[in-house]
Design a protein around this motif. Structure first.
Motif, PDB file in Angstrom:
ATOM      1  N   GLU A  74       0.839  -1.194   0.000  1.00  0.00           N
ATOM      2  CA  GLU A  74       0.000   0.000   0.000  1.00  0.00           C
ATOM      3  C   GLU A  74       0.877   1.248   0.000  1.00  0.00           C
ATOM      4  N   ARG A  75       0.382   2.297  -0.632  1.00  0.00           N
ATOM      5  CA  ARG A  75       1.124   3.550  -0.689  1.00  0.00           C
ATOM      6  C   ARG A  75       1.264   4.170   0.702  1.00  0.00           C
TER       7      ARG A  75
ATOM      8  N   SER B  90       5.017  -0.075  -3.471  1.00  0.00           N
ATOM      9  CA  SER B  90       3.855   0.169  -4.320  1.00  0.00           C
ATOM     10  C   SER B  90       4.293   0.327  -5.776  1.00  0.00           C
TER      11      SER B  90
END
Length: 381
Positions: free
Chosen positions: A327-328, A348
């Motif tokens: 996930e960012r 990411s």
């Protein structure tokens, strides 16, 4: 005496002719009636075929729709439903009263009684999915309920909101540090010049971090639109080049770095993006490996795929964090990531590059023992 038989014969002949004429007329009438009957039968058959074709076409259209559709009769009993509706609800409800979740049941019942269009959203199933329902009455008292699964839309909306919040926070932190360092330097220039080098170094460090965040954000934005897969890329050359790039940083961190990449088939894709993938994985491995540890980069082939493995003897990743590491802005160790200059966007970027090239990235890790990242890409034909 002879005239009587002649008269009789003439009369019989007239009767016979009349009978023949009548029979001919009857036959013509019968033929016309038969033709009319045949035409009527043919017309009815054509109409039935057309009706069946229309029903088949309607069924095909309903079956291919992503939206779920249910039709409830005036008595509330389910008259028809398509596979999408049955999949979204888990089963075909027998009536409006048997419809779940209750939010959908309420709008279907109200639409039938109030003769108005109603819309609602309801959660159902496990894992939870969000359905948006549109209930509309028809002229004969029936109700049509259309269902749309908006779970992914909701998730993407949340991802976008989180991204904006996280990006704002990440950009604000170095910007504030830069401002504070600049103000300190301005004040110290006349009062205590000896502190200027220290704050200038901090200013430079935070500016570099800010630049990395902006660069990674731009790369990520570009990758979300896809990669240009128009090159035949020698991935082994890219791996060796990136290995040389990190020899000095690895030595400064006290981490051993070994690279093995020879005789590997080419892959179709973007050399720029694949270099970005290798760079982020190697950089990440060095950052999270303690002095005295090792990072091994291996490029091999397996069943028509090119396999890039980056194995470190670093801190490892807790199992609870593994599903979220791509996930960012997600960080397992926020303090160490910021201390080493990480942006929280590297993995990411790696995932986007791999997927854009038709590949995948997998990770296995043991806390305190190290981590293995493995990227599999299809070899060029």
């Amino acid at each position: 005496m002879d005239a009587v038989p002649i008269a009789v014969t003439a009369g019989s002949l007239a009767i016979a002719i009349a009978a023949l004429v009548a029979a001919a007329r009857a036959r013509r009438h019968a033929d016309a009636s038969s033709r009319a009957r045949d035409e009527a039968v043919a017309d009815l058959g054509a109409r039935l075929e057309a009706s069946e074709a229309e029903r088949d076409s309607a069924s095909t259209i309903l079956a291919s729709m992503e939206e779920g559709v249910l039709l409830f009769g005036p008595d509330g009993v389910t008259r028809s439903s398509n596979p999408a509706a049955e999949g979204q609800l888990g089963a075909r409800p027998g009536s409006i009263d048997a419809l779940l979740p209750l939010g959908l049941q309420r709008i279907a019942g109200r639409a039938a009684h109030e003769r108005t269009i109603l819309i609602t959203e309801a959660e159902t199933g496990a894992p939870t999915r969000v359905l948006r329902g549109f209930a509309a009455p028809t002229d004969d008292g029936s109700v049509v309920l259309v269902l749309r699964d908006i779970t992914e839309t909701r998730r993407l909306d949340q991802v976008r909101r989180d991204f904006v919040a996280n990006a704002s926070h990440e950009l604000k932190t170095p910007a504030a540090s830069i401002q504070a360092a600049a103000e300190t330097i301005r004040t110290a220039a006349g009062e205590d010049p000896s502190v200027i080098p220290r704050f200038a170094s901090q200013l430079e460090r935070e500016a570099a971090r800010l630049s990395r965040i902006v660069s990674d954000l731009l790369d990520l934005s570009r990758l979300e639109s896809g990669s240009q897969l128009d090159e035949s890329v020698a991935l082994d050359a890219i791996v060796r080049d990136e290995g040389e790039r990190f020899e000095e940083p690895a030595a400064e961190a006290g981490v051993g770095l070994s690279v093995r990449a020879d005789g590997i088939p080419r892959v179709r894709g973007s050399s720029r993006d694949l270099a970005l993938l290798v760079r982020n994985l190697v950089d990440n491995a060095i950052r999270y490996t303690r002095p005295g540890g090792n990072v091994d980069v291996d490029l091999t082939t397996d069943d028509g795929e090119v396999v890039l493995a980056i194995v470190d003897t670093g801190l490892g990743i807790p199992s609870r964090d593994l599903p979220r590491i791509f996930e960012r802005f997600y960080r397992v160790d926020r303090a160490r990531s910021r201390e080493t200059g990480g942006t929280g966007l590297g993995l990411s970027i790696v995932k986007h590059v791999a997927e854009n090239h038709g590949g995948r990235v997998e990770v296995t890790s043991e806390l305190g023992q190290g981590t293995r990242f493995e990227v599999r890409l299809p070899a060029s034909a």
